[in-house]
Design a protein around this motif. Sequence first.
Motif, PDB file in Angstrom:
ATOM      1  N   ARG A  26      50.011 -22.371   0.430  1.00 12.40           N
ATOM      2  CA  ARG A  26      48.880 -21.520   0.056  1.00 12.40           C
ATOM      3  C   ARG A  26      47.856 -21.473   1.185  1.00 12.40           C
ATOM      4  O   ARG A  26      47.334 -20.402   1.528  1.00 12.40           O
ATOM      5  CB  ARG A  26      48.236 -22.026  -1.233  1.00 12.40           C
ATOM      6  N   GLU A  27      47.568 -22.619   1.779  1.00 12.39           N
ATOM      7  CA  GLU A  27      46.591 -22.667   2.882  1.00 12.39           C
ATOM      8  C   GLU A  27      47.074 -21.854   4.082  1.00 12.39           C
ATOM      9  O   GLU A  27      46.306 -21.094   4.675  1.00 12.39           O
ATOM     10  CB  GLU A  27      46.329 -24.112   3.303  1.00 12.39           C
ATOM     11  N   GLN A  28      48.346 -21.991   4.448  1.00 17.57           N
ATOM     12  CA  GLN A  28      48.895 -21.221   5.564  1.00 17.57           C
ATOM     13  C   GLN A  28      48.852 -19.729   5.267  1.00 17.57           C
ATOM     14  O   GLN A  28      48.558 -18.924   6.150  1.00 17.57           O
ATOM     15  CB  GLN A  28      50.335 -21.661   5.856  1.00 17.57           C
ATOM     16  N   SER A  29      49.135 -19.358   4.020  1.00 18.57           N
ATOM     17  CA  SER A  29      49.104 -17.961   3.621  1.00 18.57           C
ATOM     18  C   SER A  29      47.685 -17.397   3.712  1.00 18.57           C
ATOM     19  O   SER A  29      47.483 -16.277   4.197  1.00 18.57           O
ATOM     20  CB  SER A  29      49.635 -17.836   2.189  1.00 18.57           C
ATOM     21  N   GLU A  30      46.702 -18.173   3.275  1.00 24.95           N
ATOM     22  CA  GLU A  30      45.312 -17.732   3.366  1.00 24.95           C
ATOM     23  C   GLU A  30      44.873 -17.592   4.826  1.00 24.95           C
ATOM     24  O   GLU A  30      44.149 -16.649   5.173  1.00 24.95           O
ATOM     25  CB  GLU A  30      44.403 -18.696   2.612  1.00 24.95           C
ATOM     26  N   LEU A  31      45.317 -18.503   5.681  1.00 25.36           N
ATOM     27  CA  LEU A  31      44.989 -18.404   7.112  1.00 25.36           C
ATOM     28  C   LEU A  31      45.652 -17.183   7.739  1.00 25.36           C
ATOM     29  O   LEU A  31      45.041 -16.495   8.567  1.00 25.36           O
ATOM     30  CB  LEU A  31      45.407 -19.678   7.851  1.00 25.36           C
ATOM     31  N   LEU A  32      46.887 -16.893   7.358  1.00 21.30           N
ATOM     32  CA  LEU A  32      47.567 -15.693   7.847  1.00 21.30           C
ATOM     33  C   LEU A  32      46.777 -14.456   7.451  1.00 21.30           C
ATOM     34  O   LEU A  32      46.529 -13.566   8.279  1.00 21.30           O
ATOM     35  CB  LEU A  32      48.993 -15.619   7.294  1.00 21.30           C
ATOM     36  N   ASN A  33      46.354 -14.387   6.184  1.00 21.62           N
ATOM     37  CA  ASN A  33      45.568 -13.242   5.726  1.00 21.62           C
ATOM     38  C   ASN A  33      44.265 -13.110   6.508  1.00 21.62           C
ATOM     39  O   ASN A  33      43.887 -12.007   6.902  1.00 21.62           O
ATOM     40  CB  ASN A  33      45.273 -13.349   4.228  1.00 21.62           C
ATOM     41  N   ALA A  34      43.586 -14.227   6.737  1.00 26.70           N
ATOM     42  CA  ALA A  34      42.315 -14.186   7.474  1.00 26.70           C
ATOM     43  C   ALA A  34      42.531 -13.697   8.901  1.00 26.70           C
ATOM     44  O   ALA A  34      41.779 -12.848   9.396  1.00 26.70           O
ATOM     45  CB  ALA A  34      41.669 -15.567   7.472  1.00 26.70           C
ATOM     46  N   ARG A  35      43.554 -14.206   9.567  1.00 26.23           N
ATOM     47  CA  ARG A  35      43.844 -13.758  10.932  1.00 26.23           C
ATOM     48  C   ARG A  35      44.212 -12.284  10.963  1.00 26.23           C
ATOM     49  O   ARG A  35      43.773 -11.532  11.839  1.00 26.23           O
ATOM     50  CB  ARG A  35      44.967 -14.607  11.551  1.00 26.23           C
ATOM     51  N   LEU A  36      45.012 -11.857   9.987  1.00 27.81           N
ATOM     52  CA  LEU A  36      45.421 -10.455   9.927  1.00 27.81           C
ATOM     53  C   LEU A  36      44.211  -9.544   9.713  1.00 27.81           C
ATOM     54  O   LEU A  36      44.097  -8.500  10.361  1.00 27.81           O
ATOM     55  CB  LEU A  36      46.459 -10.256   8.822  1.00 27.81           C
ATOM     56  N   VAL A  37      43.304  -9.940   8.826  1.00 27.20           N
ATOM     57  CA  VAL A  37      42.099  -9.144   8.593  1.00 27.20           C
ATOM     58  C   VAL A  37      41.310  -8.992   9.883  1.00 27.20           C
ATOM     59  O   VAL A  37      40.851  -7.893  10.232  1.00 27.20           O
ATOM     60  CB  VAL A  37      41.229  -9.775   7.485  1.00 27.20           C
ATOM     61  N   LEU A  38      41.139 -10.075  10.627  1.00 26.74           N
ATOM     62  CA  LEU A  38      40.371 -10.012  11.875  1.00 26.74           C
ATOM     63  C   LEU A  38      41.076  -9.166  12.933  1.00 26.74           C
ATOM     64  O   LEU A  38      40.429  -8.392  13.651  1.00 26.74           O
ATOM     65  CB  LEU A  38      40.089 -11.411  12.398  1.00 26.74           C
ATOM     66  N   ILE A  39      42.380  -9.268  13.016  1.00 27.30           N
ATOM     67  CA  ILE A  39      43.140  -8.462  13.981  1.00 27.30           C
ATOM     68  C   ILE A  39      43.033  -6.977  13.624  1.00 27.30           C
ATOM     69  O   ILE A  39      42.784  -6.128  14.499  1.00 27.30           O
ATOM     70  CB  ILE A  39      44.616  -8.915  14.028  1.00 27.30           C
ATOM     71  N   LEU A  40      43.185  -6.653  12.345  1.00 24.81           N
ATOM     72  CA  LEU A  40      43.086  -5.258  11.924  1.00 24.81           C
ATOM     73  C   LEU A  40      41.661  -4.731  12.079  1.00 24.81           C
ATOM     74  O   LEU A  40      41.463  -3.573  12.479  1.00 24.81           O
ATOM     75  CB  LEU A  40      43.567  -5.096  10.483  1.00 24.81           C
ATOM     76  N   ALA A  41      40.663  -5.570  11.796  1.00 22.05           N
ATOM     77  CA  ALA A  41      39.269  -5.164  11.996  1.00 22.05           C
ATOM     78  C   ALA A  41      39.014  -4.850  13.461  1.00 22.05           C
ATOM     79  O   ALA A  41      38.312  -3.883  13.795  1.00 22.05           O
ATOM     80  CB  ALA A  41      38.321  -6.257  11.511  1.00 22.05           C
ATOM     81  N   ASN A  42      39.595  -5.637  14.351  1.00 22.80           N
ATOM     82  CA  ASN A  42      39.451  -5.378  15.781  1.00 22.80           C
ATOM     83  C   ASN A  42      40.094  -4.051  16.155  1.00 22.80           C
ATOM     84  O   ASN A  42      39.569  -3.316  17.008  1.00 22.80           O
ATOM     85  CB  ASN A  42      40.061  -6.521  16.589  1.00 22.80           C
TER      86      ASN A  42
END
Length: 63
Positions: A26-42
Amino acid sequence: MKTALNLQDADAFYECLLDAHQDLSREQSELLNARLVLILANQIGDNAVLKTCVAAALPPPAD
């Protein structure tokens, strides 16, 4: 903010996203989502559009 479907193949993207989460904690999945959000926001790069998207993603107020 675009409100009409803009993904060329939404189902393929969804499958790719599910595959990326497979076998993650669950923690790894949440970190993946957070990184993906930041990459897409960029990729979007427009703060006004990003703020509108954040507001649109918030849950509706409770009655």
